[in-house]
Scaffold this active site. Structure first.
Site, short mmCIF file in Angstrom:
data_model
loop_
_atom_site.label_atom_id
_atom_site.label_comp_id
_atom_site.label_asym_id
_atom_site.label_seq_id
_atom_site.Cartn_x
_atom_site.Cartn_y
_atom_site.Cartn_z
N ARG A 86 0.91 -0.95 0.00
CA ARG A 86 0.03 0.09 0.00
C ARG A 86 1.00 1.25 0.11
O ARG A 86 1.64 1.37 0.96
CB ARG A 86 -0.91 -0.01 1.24
CG ARG A 86 -0.07 -0.20 2.38
CD ARG A 86 -1.25 0.13 3.55
NE ARG A 86 -0.84 -0.12 4.98
CZ ARG A 86 0.10 0.69 5.82
NH1 ARG A 86 0.37 1.80 5.32
NH2 ARG A 86 0.40 0.44 6.85
N HIS A 99 -1.75 3.83 6.72
CA HIS A 99 -2.82 2.40 6.83
C HIS A 99 -4.30 2.96 6.91
O HIS A 99 -4.89 2.24 6.28
CB HIS A 99 -2.46 1.80 8.20
CG HIS A 99 -3.45 0.99 8.83
ND1 HIS A 99 -3.43 -0.30 8.31
CD2 HIS A 99 -4.55 0.92 9.74
CE1 HIS A 99 -4.53 -1.05 8.91
NE2 HIS A 99 -4.94 -0.35 9.81
N TYR A 103 7.95 4.46 9.59
CA TYR A 103 8.26 2.90 9.77
C TYR A 103 8.52 2.62 8.17
O TYR A 103 8.84 1.30 8.37
CB TYR A 103 7.08 2.13 10.31
CG TYR A 103 5.48 2.29 9.66
CD1 TYR A 103 5.35 1.48 8.83
CD2 TYR A 103 4.74 3.28 10.36
CE1 TYR A 103 4.22 1.80 8.21
CE2 TYR A 103 3.67 3.36 9.63
CZ TYR A 103 3.01 2.59 8.48
OH TYR A 103 1.97 2.69 8.11
#
Length: 371
Positions: A269, A273, A283
């Protein structure tokens, strides 16, 4: 006397032998070239164009949904860019009679299965009308509880089996969803009863910020199907042809009584999120993002179709124009939906005689709302 150890059995070697069997299936490489003729699903030109149309439309829907969310015109939203092959090509292998049990990132499949776009926007806003699925649209509302859709899919599939209906139930979760108990219960139940289900794991590398390498010690997520006795496959989730071929094969076997299949789509993706404050730069590195963008499903599929002479910039521009206009219309329809009232929730939740305490509350709220 101590039992003798069977030195001929090496559990570590056995594990590695199993894991090594899960090589990732790819049909279309990053340059848009067929590299696995034996698995090419041989789609017609019309089918290829339609699949590309849906993928481009879905990318635009994602871009506009992010903008609408930032404007405060949508509520919850989970970006989908990068996962178009995983989502749309898998759905493309289904029939209208099949049922989809989506996770919260799987709204595009619901739309292509018949859910009006305005209802998808209302669901994002938390409006009750967004969950009032129209008759004949075989989808469940997106599941917020991680993994719960897997148990539901097993149940729907078993219902098809008992009715001798040639349909399948297909559900999705992410790599993080495979750590939930519901995931294992769902695939085990479906496997034991040979229910016509397709379980898709969209391994987009991160469960929010948790990398897949921390999610499981297994080399793949596809191998989890072995414990349930389910045929399993790992496919390049950025390759529309590989995803479609794997799903089509799974559906054919399911409706022929050969039970469920577990498919892991190895994908990515591009965005966060969800739009609820996740910052992927904390991250993920820009280098990682750039590497995955080279594998973009739209880019490789576009190259493939252009080489066949069946796709052009003009066609893509028309799809973008149509998607943009559809979204404008749909958001206006969502804006025109009636404002929610407390009395609506009580009336919708109960059919027939209300419990006395809720009857009292309903009377109170109805009086307040009438003023």
């Amino acid at each position: 006397m101590a039992a003798k150890t069977n030195k001929s059995f090496d559990p570590v070697k056995t594990l590695h032998e199993i894991e090594d069997k899960f090589e990732m299936v790819q049909i279309l490489n990053e340059e848009g070239e067929i590299v696995n003729e034996s698995m090419d699903p041989k789609m017609s030109d019309e089918e290829l164009v339609e699949l590309m149309t849906r993928m481009v439309y879905t990318r635009i829907l994602d871009q506009r949904s992010i903008s609408l969310n930032r404007q405060g015109r949508l509520g919850f939203y989970a970006p989908t860019a990068g996962q178009e092959a995983s989502q749309i090509a898998s759905h493309f292998a289904l029939e209208k009679e099949d049922f989809i049990l989506p996770g919260y990132r799987d709204v595009p499949q619901m739309i292509w299965h018949g859910l009006p776009l305005s209802m998808a926007f209302l669901w994002s806003r938390g409006h009750y009308m967004g969950g009032a699925i129209p008759e004949g649209v075989n989808v469940f509302p997106p599941q917020i509880i991680i993994g719960a859709q897997y148990i539901q899919a097993a149940g729907v599939a078993l219902g098809f089996q008992k009715r001798k209906q040639k349909s399948v139930a297909m559900t999705y979760t992410g790599d993080g969803g495979t750590s939930q108990g519901d995931f294992y219960e769902g695939i085990n139940f479906a496997g034991a009863y040979r229910a016509p289900a397709i379980f898709i794991i969209q391994n987009n590398q991160f469960a929010i910020s948790t990398p897949s390498s921390v999610q499981s010690a297994g080399k793949t997520f596809a191998q989890k199907g072995i414990a349930a006795g389910i045929p399993s496959i790992l496919v390049d989730g950025m390759d529309p042809l590989a995803v479609y071929a794997a799903t089509k094969d799974a559906r054919e076997r399911a409706v022929n009584g050969d039970g469920p299949t577990l498919i892991e789509t190895f994908c990515y993706r591009y965005g966060p999120h969800t739009m609820a404050g996740d910052d992927p730069t904390r991250y993920r590195t820009s280098e990682t993002d750039s590497e995955w963008e080279k594998r973009d499903p739209l880019i490789r599929f576009r190259k493939y179709l252009e080489a066949k002479g069946i796709w052009s910039e003009e066609q893509e521009a028309k799809v973008i124009e149509d998607a943009t206009e559809d979204i404008k219309v749909a958001i206006k329809e969502a804006d025109a939906a009636p404002k929610q009232k407390v009395s609506d929730f009580i009336n919708i939740m109960y059919k027939g005689e209300l419990p006395y305490n809720l009857k009292e509350q309903l009377d109170i709220y109805t009086e307040k709302e009438s003023k």
